[in-house]
Design a protein around this motif. Sequence first.
Motif, PDB file in Angstrom:
ATOM      1  N   THR B 199       0.824  -1.210   0.000  1.00 38.03           N
ATOM      2  CA  THR B 199       0.000   0.000   0.000  1.00 38.03           C
ATOM      3  C   THR B 199       0.860   1.263   0.000  1.00 38.03           C
ATOM      4  O   THR B 199       0.579   2.226  -0.708  1.00 38.03           O
ATOM      5  CB  THR B 199      -0.921   0.040   1.243  1.00 38.03           C
ATOM      6  OG1 THR B 199      -1.576  -1.222   1.357  1.00 38.03           O
ATOM      7  CG2 THR B 199      -1.952   1.149   1.130  1.00 38.03           C
ATOM      8  N   GLU B 200       1.920   1.244   0.798  1.00 34.87           N
ATOM      9  CA  GLU B 200       2.738   2.446   0.955  1.00 34.87           C
ATOM     10  C   GLU B 200       4.126   2.322   0.319  1.00 34.87           C
ATOM     11  O   GLU B 200       4.932   3.249   0.404  1.00 34.87           O
ATOM     12  CB  GLU B 200       2.860   2.812   2.447  1.00 34.87           C
ATOM     13  CG  GLU B 200       1.515   3.191   3.079  1.00 34.87           C
ATOM     14  CD  GLU B 200       0.804   4.314   2.305  1.00 34.87           C
ATOM     15  OE1 GLU B 200       1.490   5.204   1.760  1.00 34.87           O
ATOM     16  OE2 GLU B 200      -0.448   4.276   2.226  1.00 34.87           O
ATOM     17  N   GLY B 201       4.393   1.178  -0.281  1.00 30.91           N
ATOM     18  CA  GLY B 201       5.694   1.023  -0.933  1.00 30.91           C
ATOM     19  C   GLY B 201       6.857   0.904   0.035  1.00 30.91           C
ATOM     20  O   GLY B 201       8.005   1.081  -0.354  1.00 30.91           O
ATOM     21  N   VAL B 202       6.559   0.617   1.302  1.00 31.18           N
ATOM     22  CA  VAL B 202       7.633   0.494   2.299  1.00 31.18           C
ATOM     23  C   VAL B 202       8.257  -0.895   2.219  1.00 31.18           C
ATOM     24  O   VAL B 202       7.559  -1.884   1.995  1.00 31.18           O
ATOM     25  CB  VAL B 202       7.063   0.754   3.712  1.00 31.18           C
ATOM     26  CG1 VAL B 202       8.101   0.425   4.787  1.00 31.18           C
ATOM     27  CG2 VAL B 202       6.604   2.202   3.825  1.00 31.18           C
ATOM     28  N   LEU B 203       9.560  -0.956   2.387  1.00 25.43           N
ATOM     29  CA  LEU B 203      10.268  -2.229   2.407  1.00 25.43           C
ATOM     30  C   LEU B 203      10.892  -2.383   3.785  1.00 25.43           C
ATOM     31  O   LEU B 203      11.620  -1.507   4.243  1.00 25.43           O
ATOM     32  CB  LEU B 203      11.345  -2.236   1.318  1.00 25.43           C
ATOM     33  CG  LEU B 203      11.875  -3.567   0.803  1.00 25.43           C
ATOM     34  CD1 LEU B 203      10.750  -4.441   0.261  1.00 25.43           C
ATOM     35  CD2 LEU B 203      12.896  -3.327  -0.300  1.00 25.43           C
ATOM     36  N   GLU B 204      10.587  -3.492   4.456  1.00 27.36           N
ATOM     37  CA  GLU B 204      11.195  -3.754   5.758  1.00 27.36           C
ATOM     38  C   GLU B 204      12.142  -4.933   5.647  1.00 27.36           C
ATOM     39  O   GLU B 204      11.881  -5.880   4.910  1.00 27.36           O
ATOM     40  CB  GLU B 204      10.107  -4.058   6.805  1.00 27.36           C
ATOM     41  CG  GLU B 204       9.161  -2.892   7.058  1.00 27.36           C
ATOM     42  CD  GLU B 204       8.203  -3.126   8.215  1.00 27.36           C
ATOM     43  OE1 GLU B 204       7.306  -2.282   8.403  1.00 27.36           O
ATOM     44  OE2 GLU B 204       8.346  -4.137   8.944  1.00 27.36           O
ATOM     45  N   ILE B 205      13.238  -4.878   6.385  1.00 31.04           N
ATOM     46  CA  ILE B 205      14.199  -5.979   6.354  1.00 31.04           C
ATOM     47  C   ILE B 205      14.276  -6.628   7.731  1.00 31.04           C
ATOM     48  O   ILE B 205      14.204  -5.940   8.755  1.00 31.04           O
ATOM     49  CB  ILE B 205      15.599  -5.498   5.892  1.00 31.04           C
ATOM     50  CG1 ILE B 205      16.547  -6.703   5.760  1.00 31.04           C
ATOM     51  CG2 ILE B 205      16.184  -4.461   6.828  1.00 31.04           C
ATOM     52  CD1 ILE B 205      17.717  -6.469   4.855  1.00 31.04           C
ATOM     53  N   TYR B 206      14.391  -7.949   7.731  1.00 30.60           N
ATOM     54  CA  TYR B 206      14.495  -8.667   9.001  1.00 30.60           C
ATOM     55  C   TYR B 206      15.878  -8.452   9.586  1.00 30.60           C
ATOM     56  O   TYR B 206      16.895  -8.745   8.940  1.00 30.60           O
ATOM     57  CB  TYR B 206      14.229 -10.161   8.804  1.00 30.60           C
ATOM     58  CG  TYR B 206      14.426 -10.946  10.076  1.00 30.60           C
ATOM     59  CD1 TYR B 206      13.523 -10.814  11.142  1.00 30.60           C
ATOM     60  CD2 TYR B 206      15.519 -11.790  10.235  1.00 30.60           C
ATOM     61  CE1 TYR B 206      13.716 -11.516  12.318  1.00 30.60           C
ATOM     62  CE2 TYR B 206      15.706 -12.500  11.405  1.00 30.60           C
ATOM     63  CZ  TYR B 206      14.809 -12.358  12.448  1.00 30.60           C
ATOM     64  OH  TYR B 206      15.000 -13.046  13.616  1.00 30.60           O
ATOM     65  N   ASP B 207      15.919  -7.936  10.805  1.00 23.36           N
ATOM     66  CA  ASP B 207      17.166  -7.695  11.517  1.00 23.36           C
ATOM     67  C   ASP B 207      17.328  -8.820  12.530  1.00 23.36           C
ATOM     68  O   ASP B 207      16.553  -8.940  13.484  1.00 23.36           O
ATOM     69  CB  ASP B 207      17.077  -6.327  12.212  1.00 23.36           C
ATOM     70  CG  ASP B 207      18.336  -5.977  12.981  1.00 23.36           C
ATOM     71  OD1 ASP B 207      18.909  -6.883  13.637  1.00 23.36           O
ATOM     72  OD2 ASP B 207      18.746  -4.815  12.936  1.00 23.36           O
ATOM     73  N   ALA B 208      18.344  -9.658  12.310  1.00 20.76           N
ATOM     74  CA  ALA B 208      18.479 -10.866  13.134  1.00 20.76           C
ATOM     75  C   ALA B 208      18.764 -10.527  14.596  1.00 20.76           C
ATOM     76  O   ALA B 208      18.249 -11.162  15.507  1.00 20.76           O
ATOM     77  CB  ALA B 208      19.587 -11.756  12.562  1.00 20.76           C
ATOM     78  N   LYS B 209      19.589  -9.508  14.807  1.00 20.13           N
ATOM     79  CA  LYS B 209      19.924  -9.142  16.202  1.00 20.13           C
ATOM     80  C   LYS B 209      18.692  -8.673  16.954  1.00 20.13           C
ATOM     81  O   LYS B 209      18.435  -9.092  18.076  1.00 20.13           O
ATOM     82  CB  LYS B 209      20.976  -8.020  16.212  1.00 20.13           C
ATOM     83  CG  LYS B 209      22.394  -8.563  16.274  1.00 20.13           C
ATOM     84  CD  LYS B 209      23.400  -7.443  16.479  1.00 20.13           C
ATOM     85  CE  LYS B 209      24.791  -7.961  16.068  1.00 20.13           C
ATOM     86  NZ  LYS B 209      25.657  -6.893  15.590  1.00 20.13           N
ATOM     87  N   ALA B 210      17.922  -7.797  16.325  1.00 16.53           N
ATOM     88  CA  ALA B 210      16.718  -7.269  16.971  1.00 16.53           C
ATOM     89  C   ALA B 210      15.570  -8.266  16.883  1.00 16.53           C
ATOM     90  O   ALA B 210      14.553  -8.091  17.561  1.00 16.53           O
ATOM     91  CB  ALA B 210      16.317  -5.954  16.307  1.00 16.53           C
TER      92      ALA B 210
END
Lengths: 216, 216, 216, 216
Positions: B199-210
Motif C-alpha cells: 500500500t505504501e511502498g515500504v520495504l522492511e528488512i528482518y534484523d536478526a539481532k533485533a
Amino acid sequence: MRHAKPLPGSLVQRYLGWKATTFAENAPWYRRLATEGQRPRAMVISCCDSRVHVTSIFGAEQGEFFIHRNIANLVPPYEPDGLRHGTSAAIEYAVTELKIGQIIVLGHSLCGGVQGCEAMCSGQAPELERPESFVGRWMDMLRPGYERVKGITDPAARREALEKQAVLTSLDNLMTFPFVADAVTANEIQIHGLWNDITEGVLEIYDAKADAFIPL
Amino acid sequence: MRHAKPLPGSLVQRYLGWKATTFAENAPWYRRLATEGQRPRAMVISCCDSRVHVTSIFGAEQGEFFIHRNIANLVPPYEPDGLRHGTSAAIEYAVTELKIGQIIVLGHSLCGGVQGCEAMCSGQAPELERPESFVGRWMDMLRPGYERVKGITDPAARREALEKQAVLTSLDNLMTFPFVADAVTANEIQIHGLWNDITEGVLEIYDAKADAFIPL
Amino acid sequence: MRHAKPLPGSLVQRYLGWKATTFAENAPWYRRLATEGQRPRAMVISCCDSRVHVTSIFGAEQGEFFIHRNIANLVPPYEPDGLRHGTSAAIEYAVTELKIGQIIVLGHSLCGGVQGCEAMCSGQAPELERPESFVGRWMDMLRPGYERVKGITDPAARREALEKQAVLTSLDNLMTFPFVADAVTANEIQIHGLWNDITEGVLEIYDAKADAFIPL
Amino acid sequence: MRHAKPLPGSLVQRYLGWKATTFAENAPWYRRLATEGQRPRAMVISCCDSRVHVTSIFGAEQGEFFIHRNIANLVPPYEPDGLRHGTSAAIEYAVTELKIGQIIVLGHSLCGGVQGCEAMCSGQAPELERPESFVGRWMDMLRPGYERVKGITDPAARREALEKQAVLTSLDNLMTFPFVADAVTANEIQIHGLWNDITEGVLEIYDAKADAFIPL
C-alpha cells in the motif's frame, strides 16, 4: 540467532529510487490495488532464468499478471494426494480464487533445466539420477518429451525441440486439473504456449492446428 | 488437438514494441548473456502476487536475479525423498549450479495465501482442509507460524505478523538444506528477509539481532 | 627511499568501515567476481571531475561498468603508431577482451578541461599553447569542435555547446577504431552519448536523428 | 547520421531514481559545488576494472576525489614532447589547476592489464607485441617491473608482485614530473601507493621505509 544479513547498499539505494519515482508516480493505482485486491488478467508460468522477465516482454503493469516461476516452466500432472505441490497450489489459486482468464506458459531457449534433463536422459548426468537430486526429480517430468525428440541428430535443434516439449508438457498437464479443464471447456480460460529465443528476442507461439511453434 | 489459443492482440503488440525498443537497445548485452550464460548475483524467492514485482523494485537488469515465485514465498523443509519438489529444485539449481551469492526472501502485505492460511488455521475455511486442496496443503507449512501469532488480537496486526512468519519460515527452512547451510557457514551465500507493504511502498528488512523487521 | 606517505587516518577509517559493512555484506558476490572474472555490461568514458560519479548516477553494482576517466571524457582518433595511448588501450581492452555491449560517453557541465580549451582557442590562454602543456595538447582534440560553436554569442550557451562537442568528438573518434566500427556494424556494441548538468542533476542524451541532446 | 542509440530503460529508471533521491537530498551541496567549482582533496589514479570503485571503498562524497582511471593504474614518465598524453594531462590539471594535496595510486589483485603484461613479457602473447596493440604498448611501461619479479616461481606470488610493481612504477614516474616533484619537496602534495585484494577486501599500503606493502 538467524543467519539474516543487511541488504547491500546498492540495492537499498535502488529501492529508495524506485519508491521516490515509480511508486510515487503510481501511488493512487497501487493503493487501489492494495485496497480492492489484485484482479490479474492472466497467470504466467515461466522459468526462474534471470534472462527471461515476462514483465519486461509484455510491459506488464502492476496487477496484470499472476506469475509463477519455476525450473523450466513445468506444470506437473494433477495429483490430489494430500502432499505439498507448489505449482499446483499456484494454479488452483489463480483459477479458483482469482478467476484469471488466461494461462500463459512461457518457455525459452538455452534453458539450463532442460539442458540438465537432456544430459540425464542420455546417461551423461548420473548425479541427476540420484533420489536426492531435486533438479533431477523435477526434470523427470520431461522424460517423455525427451523420448519424443531424442532422434533429432542436430544438438541445437534437439535442445530447442526439448524446450518446446517442456511447454507442451505443461499445456497437457494443465488439462489434467479438473478445474482447469472445466474452465477451458466453458471458455472461461484460454491457454497459450510460448517459447522465447533469448538470443534474438523472438517469441514463438504454439499453433494447435499446425501443431507447431510459429514466430509472432 | 491441444487447447492452445492465439495470443490476444494487445499482448502481441506489446511484445512487438518491446522487441523494437528494449530488446533492440539491449541486443548486444542480451546476446552476450545468451552466449556466455547467465551469472545472476542473487536468487529471489517471492510471491506470485501480481502486485509485487521484484524486478521493478530493484531496477533489475536482465541477468541479475534468478527468480522463483510461488504462493506466499514459502520454502519447504529439506526433504530428499525422491519426490518432486519444485521450490527445492530451484534452490538447488541456484546454489549448486549458478553459485549465486545471495538469497532474498521477499514477503508482502495483503497476501492472499497467508489470508487463506489464517482462515484455515482458525477453522473458517474447511475447504482448505481437504486433502485435495493444493493451496491448503501448501499453506500447511505456515501452521507453526500461525500458532506463534494467533494471540495477537488486532486482525491487521495479526495478518502482518503472519506474513512476516512466512518470511521467517522460509529463512529457517532454507537452513535445513545442507548445501545452503554449508554455503552460509562458509560465507559464500548471504540470506536476506524482506517484507513489502504494497500500500505504501515500504520495504522492511528482518534484523536478526533485533529479531524484528525494520523499515529501510 | 620513495616519497610515499601513510594514508590519512580519516581515509583508513572509512576504508575499515567499508570493509566491515559494504564488503562484508557483499563478500560472496565480490569473491565470485574475483574468482570468475569481471563481465561488465558496459564501458563508460567520463571525466575525472570530482562532481560526476557514474557509479552513483546509475546505482552501479560492483562488476557492472568498466570505467575510464580522463580530462573532458575525450576519445582520441585511432592512431596505431606504436606509441603509448592510454584511452585507446582502455577501449581496446573493453571491446576485444571484455566484449562489453555498450560504450557510454558521459560529458558534463562546468567542465574545467573544456573551459581551458575555449580559453586556449580564443587566444586567452597562451600557457596552454606551449608544447609542454599536457592539458593543452590533450584539449587540441576539441579545436574542431570549438570552430563549430565559436559563433554562439552567449558565453554559457557556447560553453555548453562545446561540452557537447566533446561528447560528439568522442562518439566520432570511437568509430575510427576498426574493432569498434566492426562491432557497431555487427550490432555487438551500442554507443550512447550523455551530458550531465551537474547543477540541476539533469541528464541529456544525444539523439542521432534529431542531432541534438534531449533531456531524459 | 551518428551511431548513437537511446539509453536502455533500466538505466534511465535508475537515473531517475538517483535524481529523485540522492540528487534531491544533496541538491544544495551539489549546486554549491557547481557554482564555486570543485575543490577535491585528492587525485586518485586507479584501474578501469569494474570491481574496484574507489568512491565505494572510501565512501567518497561528490567533490572529494579527482579520479583518473586507466588500464593498470599506470603513470607514464614525464615526456613534454608536444604529443597527446592523457594521464599526464590529468595529473597536470590536478596539481597545477586544482592544487590537490594528495595523489593516491590504487592498484588491485587479478588485474587483467598486468596479466597481459606478464604474458607478453614471458613470450606468451605475441599479439600484444605488435605495434598496433594499444594494450601492449601501454603495458610496455611495466616491462622493467616484470624484470624485477620474473624470478618469483610461484605464479600467484609473481602476479601480485607485478601488480605492486605497477603501483611503484607510477609512484616513481610521478616524481619525474617537475611540478609534482616540486610540490612533494615543498610538502604541498603527499603521495600514497595502495594495492587492493579484491577477493578479501584487504587494502595494503606501500611503506617506504620497509619498502613493502603492509595491510591497513
